[in-house]
Write a protein that holds these residues in place. Structure first.
Motif, PDB file in Angstrom:
ATOM      1  N   LEU A 161       0.829  -1.210   0.000  1.00 30.37           N
ATOM      2  CA  LEU A 161       0.000   0.000   0.000  1.00 30.37           C
ATOM      3  C   LEU A 161       0.860   1.254   0.000  1.00 30.37           C
ATOM      4  CD1 LEU A 161      -2.884   1.288   0.332  1.00 30.37           C
ATOM      5  CD2 LEU A 161      -2.446   1.234   2.799  1.00 30.37           C
ATOM      6  N   MET A 162       1.885   1.261   0.849  1.00 29.41           N
ATOM      7  CA  MET A 162       2.771   2.421   0.924  1.00 29.41           C
ATOM      8  C   MET A 162       3.491   2.643  -0.404  1.00 29.41           C
ATOM      9  SD  MET A 162       2.450   3.812   3.878  1.00 29.41           S
ATOM     10  CE  MET A 162       0.726   3.459   3.526  1.00 29.41           C
ATOM     11  N   ALA A 163       3.856   1.567  -1.065  1.00 33.51           N
ATOM     12  CA  ALA A 163       4.600   1.684  -2.330  1.00 33.51           C
ATOM     13  C   ALA A 163       3.703   2.160  -3.465  1.00 33.51           C
ATOM     14  CB  ALA A 163       5.242   0.350  -2.691  1.00 33.51           C
ATOM     15  N   VAL A 164       2.506   1.565  -3.586  1.00 33.94           N
ATOM     16  CA  VAL A 164       1.657   1.888  -4.734  1.00 33.94           C
ATOM     17  C   VAL A 164       1.038   3.270  -4.629  1.00 33.94           C
ATOM     18  CG1 VAL A 164       1.149  -0.545  -5.149  1.00 33.94           C
ATOM     19  CG2 VAL A 164      -0.421   0.795  -3.738  1.00 33.94           C
ATOM     20  N   GLU A 165       0.824   3.762  -3.397  1.00 34.82           N
ATOM     21  CA  GLU A 165       0.224   5.087  -3.253  1.00 34.82           C
ATOM     22  C   GLU A 165       1.199   6.207  -3.625  1.00 34.82           C
ATOM     23  OE1 GLU A 165      -3.436   4.817  -0.110  1.00 34.82           O
ATOM     24  OE2 GLU A 165      -1.495   5.454   0.659  1.00 34.82           O
TER      25      GLU A 165
ATOM     26  N   SER B 267      -3.165  10.841  -5.769  1.00 35.25           N
ATOM     27  CA  SER B 267      -3.214  12.205  -5.253  1.00 35.25           C
ATOM     28  C   SER B 267      -3.793  12.250  -3.851  1.00 35.25           C
ATOM     29  CB  SER B 267      -4.059  13.084  -6.185  1.00 35.25           C
ATOM     30  OG  SER B 267      -5.365  12.558  -6.311  1.00 35.25           O
ATOM     31  N   GLN B 268      -3.951  11.099  -3.241  1.00 39.46           N
ATOM     32  CA  GLN B 268      -4.404  11.012  -1.855  1.00 39.46           C
ATOM     33  C   GLN B 268      -4.038   9.649  -1.292  1.00 39.46           C
ATOM     34  OE1 GLN B 268      -8.728  11.184  -1.523  1.00 39.46           O
ATOM     35  NE2 GLN B 268      -8.943  10.599  -3.657  1.00 39.46           N
ATOM     36  N   GLY B 269      -4.196   9.510   0.014  1.00 40.95           N
ATOM     37  CA  GLY B 269      -3.777   8.282   0.691  1.00 40.95           C
ATOM     38  C   GLY B 269      -2.622   8.569   1.639  1.00 40.95           C
ATOM     39  N   ILE B 270      -2.474   7.741   2.662  1.00 39.87           N
ATOM     40  CA  ILE B 270      -1.416   7.964   3.643  1.00 39.87           C
ATOM     41  C   ILE B 270      -0.037   7.799   3.018  1.00 39.87           C
ATOM     42  CG2 ILE B 270      -0.390   7.077   5.772  1.00 39.87           C
ATOM     43  CD1 ILE B 270      -2.857   8.727   6.248  1.00 39.87           C
ATOM     44  N   GLY B 271       0.126   6.814   2.124  1.00 40.06           N
ATOM     45  CA  GLY B 271       1.407   6.640   1.450  1.00 40.06           C
ATOM     46  C   GLY B 271       1.759   7.850   0.605  1.00 40.06           C
ATOM     47  N   TRP B 272       0.754   8.376  -0.120  1.00 41.60           N
ATOM     48  CA  TRP B 272       0.971   9.607  -0.903  1.00 41.60           C
ATOM     49  C   TRP B 272       1.333  10.762   0.025  1.00 41.60           C
ATOM     50  CZ3 TRP B 272      -2.030  14.003  -0.116  1.00 41.60           C
ATOM     51  CH2 TRP B 272      -1.748  15.075  -0.957  1.00 41.60           C
ATOM     52  N   TYR B 273       0.646  10.854   1.166  1.00 43.42           N
ATOM     53  CA  TYR B 273       0.889  11.949   2.113  1.00 43.42           C
ATOM     54  C   TYR B 273       2.329  11.906   2.635  1.00 43.42           C
ATOM     55  CZ  TYR B 273       0.461  14.868   6.272  1.00 43.42           C
ATOM     56  OH  TYR B 273       0.661  15.839   7.223  1.00 43.42           O
ATOM     57  N   ILE B 274       2.800  10.709   2.992  1.00 44.17           N
ATOM     58  CA  ILE B 274       4.166  10.568   3.497  1.00 44.17           C
ATOM     59  C   ILE B 274       5.173  10.977   2.426  1.00 44.17           C
ATOM     60  CG2 ILE B 274       5.897   8.878   4.248  1.00 44.17           C
ATOM     61  CD1 ILE B 274       3.643   7.341   5.628  1.00 44.17           C
ATOM     62  N   ASN B 275       4.945  10.536   1.201  1.00 41.72           N
ATOM     63  CA  ASN B 275       5.854  10.877   0.101  1.00 41.72           C
ATOM     64  C   ASN B 275       5.840  12.379  -0.181  1.00 41.72           C
ATOM     65  OD1 ASN B 275       7.680   9.996  -2.033  1.00 41.72           O
ATOM     66  ND2 ASN B 275       6.053  10.568  -3.448  1.00 41.72           N
ATOM     67  N   TRP B 276       4.652  12.983  -0.130  1.00 39.64           N
ATOM     68  CA  TRP B 276       4.523  14.431  -0.350  1.00 39.64           C
ATOM     69  C   TRP B 276       5.255  15.222   0.735  1.00 39.64           C
ATOM     70  CZ3 TRP B 276       0.382  17.535   2.288  1.00 39.64           C
ATOM     71  CH2 TRP B 276       0.471  18.882   1.946  1.00 39.64           C
ATOM     72  N   GLN B 277       5.078  14.827   1.985  1.00 44.09           N
ATOM     73  CA  GLN B 277       5.749  15.524   3.080  1.00 44.09           C
ATOM     74  C   GLN B 277       7.279  15.380   2.993  1.00 44.09           C
ATOM     75  OE1 GLN B 277       4.024  17.289   6.100  1.00 44.09           O
ATOM     76  NE2 GLN B 277       2.951  17.491   4.146  1.00 44.09           N
ATOM     77  N   LYS B 278       7.719  14.210   2.545  1.00 43.94           N
ATOM     78  CA  LYS B 278       9.166  14.008   2.381  1.00 43.94           C
ATOM     79  C   LYS B 278       9.716  14.892   1.263  1.00 43.94           C
ATOM     80  CE  LYS B 278      10.620  10.329   0.271  1.00 43.94           C
ATOM     81  NZ  LYS B 278      11.439  10.887  -0.843  1.00 43.94           N
ATOM     82  N   SER B 279       8.937  15.026   0.181  1.00 43.54           N
ATOM     83  CA  SER B 279       9.410  15.823  -0.957  1.00 43.54           C
ATOM     84  C   SER B 279       9.529  17.304  -0.628  1.00 43.54           C
ATOM     85  CB  SER B 279       8.468  15.628  -2.151  1.00 43.54           C
ATOM     86  OG  SER B 279       7.183  16.151  -1.871  1.00 43.54           O
TER      87      SER B 279
END
Length: 320
Positions: A257-261, A266-278
């Motif tokens: 889930l973390m990888a595919v998001e 454009s939403q999801g906890i995995g997307w959120y983590i990646n966005w915050q890291k970027s």
């Protein structure tokens, strides 16, 4: 040390650790490097945790079984409060750790509170995606494992395919899935289902094959048909292995889930983590990781409860 004194210390220890954490928070001045929040969010979190702890202890007085189980966890909660106290002191009161990668607990808890609705929206999206993939993976994995374990002719053809596809990491299929499926959502559901499918298939087939053949012979002597032998003999006897496959599947599904998001969502906890890291906001990264850890732990605990309810006949026979 008397038994009564030991019990009193067990109950006092978590509160003493929380008080120590509060003393360190207010007594030691800030290093000046961390971003200051509008409110002492970490202290609010600590106060809420202490109140919840007190409510659980009081509830344990009336619910004896709950109180007995909860008492065994009190030393762990004390250790957790001490760990948070040391961690907050290191990141907020000293200059030992880089501020960019180690935000203060005020920043992490503050972000969890200030962005709670946005985080909840992303969490619900991730839960929906996870549920779809998990259900598809569970159903296909169960019936594939059933066919592999029970029917040697099916196993002859499917075993090589399972052994070839199963060990391949799910993330390696991302480019192919994105090319084959018309939507990113469909590709993500497939990848999560695939992550669940292999461990469920493997453990179900292993459980079916390990069932004592005497059970089948006795049921056949009594006139049982194939359907009865499969679903009333083989499946109940192999439930421990099936649930083990479910546990492996849950862990694999969260990792997937973390990888595919992080691919086209454009939403999801995995997307959120990646966005915050970027954007170099690591307080958001830690907040997302905390949510995922709590969610995974909750689902695993719920699955343990379901297993214990279904397999009550094995209580006292097998130690979980």
């Amino acid at each position: 040390m008397s038994k009564k004194l030991k019990q009193i210390l067990t109950y006092i220890l978590p509160f003493a650790a929380a008080v120590l954490s509060a003393v360190l928070y207010f007594a030691i001045p800030e290093s000046g490097k961390q971003k200051q929040m509008k409110s002492p969010y970490y202290m609010c979190f600590l106060l809420a945790a202490v109140i919840l702890l007190a409510v659980c202890i009081i509830s344990g007085i009336f619910a004896k079984e709950f109180g007995k189980k909860f008492k065994t966890r009190l030393p762990f909660y004390a250790g957790l409060f001490l760990f948070l106290a040391v961690l907050n002191t290191l990141v907020s009161k000293t200059r030992l750790l880089p501020v960019l990668y180690f935000p203060s607990l005020d920043r992490v808890t503050g972000l969890l509170w200030e962005q709670k609705l946005f985080l909840l929206k992303n969490l619900l999206f991730s839960l929906g995606l996870l549920a779809q993939g998990f259900v598809f993976g569970l159903i296909t994995g169960f019936f594939t494992g059933l066919a592999l374990g029970y029917n040697r002719h099916v196993g002859y053809w499917l075993n090589p395919v399972t052994k070839f596809l199963g060990p391949v990491p799910t993330t390696a299929w991302i480019p192919l899935a994105l090319s084959v499926f018309p939507t990113t959502h469909g590709a993500n559901v497939f990848l999560i289902a695939f992550a669940v499918w292999f461990p469920v298939t493997l453990m179900t087939a292993s459980g079916i094959q390990s069932v004592n053949k005497v059970f089948f012979e006795v049921s056949e002597t009594l006139g049982a048909k194939t359907f009865f032998k499969v679903f009333r003999v083989a499946v109940p006897a192999s439930l421990p292995q099936i649930f083990l496959g479910l546990f492996y599947g849950i862990v694999s599904s969260f990792a997937t889930l973390m990888a595919v998001e992080m691919n086209g969502n454009s939403q999801g906890i995995g997307w959120y983590i990646n966005w915050q890291k970027s954007v170099m906001m690591y307080d958001g990264v830690y907040a997302g990781l905390i949510i995922i850890a709590v969610l995974c732990s909750f689902i695993l605990t719920l699955l343990f409860k379901v297993r214990d309810k279904i397999m009550v006949w094995q209580k006292g026979v097998i130690r979980w």
